[in-house]
Scaffold this motif. Sequence first.
Motif, PDB file in Angstrom:
ATOM      1  N   CYS A 158       0.847  -1.194   0.000  1.00 20.45           N
ATOM      2  CA  CYS A 158       0.000   0.000   0.000  1.00 20.45           C
ATOM      3  C   CYS A 158       0.883   1.245   0.000  1.00 20.45           C
ATOM      4  CB  CYS A 158      -0.892  -0.002   1.230  1.00 20.45           C
ATOM      5  SG  CYS A 158      -1.992  -1.433   1.324  1.00 20.45           S
ATOM      6  N   GLN A 159       0.308   2.381  -0.395  1.00 24.47           N
ATOM      7  CA  GLN A 159       1.057   3.634  -0.485  1.00 24.47           C
ATOM      8  C   GLN A 159       1.258   4.255   0.888  1.00 24.47           C
ATOM      9  OE1 GLN A 159      -1.230   6.123  -3.112  1.00 24.47           O
ATOM     10  NE2 GLN A 159       0.062   5.578  -4.843  1.00 24.47           N
ATOM     11  N   ASN A 168      -0.733   9.970   6.257  1.00 19.90           N
ATOM     12  CA  ASN A 168      -0.977   9.213   5.022  1.00 19.90           C
ATOM     13  C   ASN A 168      -2.352   9.600   4.483  1.00 19.90           C
ATOM     14  OD1 ASN A 168      -1.458   7.452   2.954  1.00 19.90           O
ATOM     15  ND2 ASN A 168      -0.641   5.659   3.996  1.00 19.90           N
ATOM     16  N   THR A 212      -3.830   8.964   1.907  1.00 23.81           N
ATOM     17  CA  THR A 212      -4.523   7.980   1.061  1.00 23.81           C
ATOM     18  C   THR A 212      -5.447   7.077   1.880  1.00 23.81           C
ATOM     19  OG1 THR A 212      -2.812   6.258   1.174  1.00 23.81           O
ATOM     20  CG2 THR A 212      -2.578   7.946  -0.548  1.00 23.81           C
ATOM     21  N   CYS A 252      -6.353  -1.063   1.319  1.00 21.60           N
ATOM     22  CA  CYS A 252      -5.221  -0.144   1.443  1.00 21.60           C
ATOM     23  C   CYS A 252      -5.670   1.267   1.840  1.00 21.60           C
ATOM     24  CB  CYS A 252      -4.455  -0.060   0.126  1.00 21.60           C
ATOM     25  SG  CYS A 252      -3.329  -1.447  -0.144  1.00 21.60           S
TER      26      CYS A 252
END
Length: 68
Positions: free
Chosen positions: A3-4, A28, A30, A48
Amino acid sequence: MSCQGKDLWPELVGVRGEEAAATIERENPTVSADIILDGKIVLGLFLCTRVYVWVNTSGICVKVPMIG
């Protein structure tokens, strides 16, 4: 699965749930942090874009928040 961005926040155990969720979303962007009462049953689907912030009845984070 990869995951980012940052995916684990051990430093937030012992922090108020609202503060932990805000920190996670700031560090994060995202992900969305959901505050969940410890012991509640949740779906086992890995995403994610989600972090559960497990809190006790006093609203304190009791488990290491992580993407999933």
